[in-house]
Design a protein around this motif. Structure first.
Motif, short mmCIF file in Angstrom:
data_model
loop_
_atom_site.label_atom_id
_atom_site.label_comp_id
_atom_site.label_asym_id
_atom_site.label_seq_id
_atom_site.Cartn_x
_atom_site.Cartn_y
_atom_site.Cartn_z
N PRO A 113 7.12 6.94 13.72
CA PRO A 113 8.00 7.62 12.56
C PRO A 113 8.55 6.82 11.47
CG PRO A 113 9.00 7.82 14.77
CD PRO A 113 7.60 7.21 14.85
N SER A 114 8.55 5.53 12.20
CA SER A 114 9.24 4.56 11.04
C SER A 114 8.63 4.13 10.05
CB SER A 114 10.08 3.42 11.69
OG SER A 114 8.95 2.59 12.21
N HIS A 115 6.93 4.47 9.97
CA HIS A 115 6.11 4.19 9.18
C HIS A 115 5.55 5.41 8.42
CE1 HIS A 115 5.25 0.27 11.25
NE2 HIS A 115 6.19 -0.06 10.43
N ALA A 133 -5.60 3.95 -6.40
CA ALA A 133 -4.96 2.40 -6.54
C ALA A 133 -4.46 2.22 -5.26
CB ALA A 133 -3.79 3.01 -7.40
N ILE A 134 -4.65 2.71 -3.94
CA ILE A 134 -4.35 2.16 -2.58
C ILE A 134 -5.27 0.93 -2.43
CG2 ILE A 134 -3.95 2.60 -0.30
CD1 ILE A 134 -3.15 5.46 -0.85
N LYS A 135 -4.94 0.02 -2.13
CA LYS A 135 -5.67 -1.14 -1.74
C LYS A 135 -5.58 -1.55 -0.34
CE LYS A 135 -6.43 -2.07 -6.03
NZ LYS A 135 -7.46 -1.29 -6.74
N GLY A 136 -4.95 -0.80 0.57
CA GLY A 136 -4.39 -1.10 1.92
C GLY A 136 -4.92 0.10 2.88
N PRO A 137 -4.52 0.06 3.82
CA PRO A 137 -4.72 1.27 4.80
C PRO A 137 -3.90 2.39 4.68
CG PRO A 137 -3.30 -0.28 6.15
CD PRO A 137 -3.75 -1.00 4.98
N GLU A 138 -2.88 2.50 3.69
CA GLU A 138 -1.87 3.43 3.68
C GLU A 138 -2.65 4.56 3.31
OE1 GLU A 138 -0.28 -0.47 2.48
OE2 GLU A 138 -2.03 0.52 1.76
N LEU A 196 3.83 9.66 2.82
CA LEU A 196 2.97 8.43 2.74
C LEU A 196 3.14 7.66 4.07
CD1 LEU A 196 5.50 7.70 0.02
CD2 LEU A 196 2.98 7.34 -0.42
N VAL A 197 1.91 7.06 4.58
CA VAL A 197 1.84 6.50 5.74
C VAL A 197 1.57 5.05 5.62
CG1 VAL A 197 0.56 6.38 8.05
CG2 VAL A 197 0.91 8.40 7.00
N TYR A 198 2.51 4.24 6.21
CA TYR A 198 2.12 2.49 5.94
C TYR A 198 1.92 1.97 7.44
CZ TYR A 198 4.39 3.08 1.33
OH TYR A 198 4.83 3.25 0.15
N PRO A 199 0.89 2.19 7.91
CA PRO A 199 0.30 1.91 9.42
C PRO A 199 0.55 0.25 9.71
CG PRO A 199 -1.65 2.43 8.17
CD PRO A 199 -0.50 2.47 7.22
N ARG A 243 5.17 -5.23 3.13
CA ARG A 243 4.30 -6.03 2.41
C ARG A 243 3.16 -5.54 1.79
NH1 ARG A 243 3.73 -9.51 7.83
NH2 ARG A 243 5.23 -11.22 7.48
N SER A 244 3.29 -4.06 1.87
CA SER A 244 2.35 -3.19 1.22
C SER A 244 2.36 -3.27 -0.27
CB SER A 244 2.69 -1.67 1.61
OG SER A 244 1.73 -0.83 1.06
N LYS A 245 1.15 -3.06 -0.77
CA LYS A 245 1.07 -2.96 -2.23
C LYS A 245 1.46 -1.64 -2.85
CE LYS A 245 -0.44 -7.20 -2.48
NZ LYS A 245 0.60 -8.50 -2.24
N LEU A 246 1.50 -0.76 -2.12
CA LEU A 246 1.66 0.57 -2.45
C LEU A 246 3.35 0.74 -2.52
CD1 LEU A 246 0.59 3.28 -3.13
CD2 LEU A 246 0.87 4.01 -0.68
N THR A 247 3.73 0.40 -3.65
CA THR A 247 5.17 0.16 -3.96
C THR A 247 5.49 1.57 -4.64
OG1 THR A 247 5.02 -0.80 -6.22
CG2 THR A 247 5.12 -2.17 -4.18
N ILE A 248 7.03 1.79 -4.70
CA ILE A 248 7.52 2.95 -5.47
C ILE A 248 7.04 3.01 -6.79
CG2 ILE A 248 9.83 1.83 -5.84
CD1 ILE A 248 10.78 4.89 -5.26
#
Length: 177
Positions: A99-101, A122-127, A138-141, A146-151
């Motif tokens: 739940p925190s991600h 635009a998502i470059k990672g696993p989000e 939004l899921v940030y596994p 460090r995610s490139k999926l910023t606000i």
């Protein structure tokens, strides 16, 4: 009286400090009943006879700048809308397992057609991301830090402003409301 949840965008980051006690006093001075906060990130729960979220947002934003010395975006949802936001979660496994991600990002308005596809491209990672009405999920596994999926990326692609809270905070706010 209807319960509401108001989330301030970008509070207590980037030099825009706001004590939660000052936020409670601000809400009381505006005639909002039983104001209370959660954490130090601009989460306000209150009761109001005004049931129009947009009218409450406009009022809070107009009064906040002269009071606090900076412009603040407020995203307001009624308690009923907040419960619907929880029920509409398209990522129940993330809510249960991590739940925190999992973040919910209430938006000022529903994004335009095609905006979700632009964001996903635009998502470059696993989000992962999904939109339900005026809310992004939004899921940030691998974590958010460090995610490139910023606000900034999210708001640019969606064409609308918002503020995010993790699933644990979402559930605590529901309890408070």
């Amino acid at each position: 009286m209807a319960a509401h949840i108001a989330l301030l965008r970008a509070v207590n980051v980037g030099g825009r400090g706001l004590k939660m006690g000052d936020l409670v006093s601000f809400a009381r001075d505006l005639g909002l009943d039983n104001p209370r906060t959660l954490l130090q990130s601009g989460n306000l729960v209150f009761e109001s006879p005004d049931r129009a979220d947009a009218a409450l947002e406009t009022r809070l934003e107009a009064e906040a700048e002269p009071r606090f010395g900076f412009q603040a975006d407020f995203m307001v949802r009624s308690a009923a809308e907040w419960r619907a936001l929880i029920a509409a979660n398209p990522f129940p496994k993330a809510a249960h397992d991590d739940p925190s991600h999992l973040l919910v990002m209430p938006l000022k308005a529903a994004p335009a057609d095609g905006a979700l596809e632009a964001l996903r491209a635009a998502i470059k990672g696993p989000e992962q991301v999904a939109i339900v009405g005026r809310n992004a999920y939004l899921v940030y596994p691998d974590g958010i830090g460090r995610s490139k999926l910023t606000i900034t990326v999210i708001e640019k692609k969606l064409g609308v402003r918002g503020t995010a809270r993790n699933w644990n905070t979402v559930l605590k706010l529901a309890e408070m409301a």
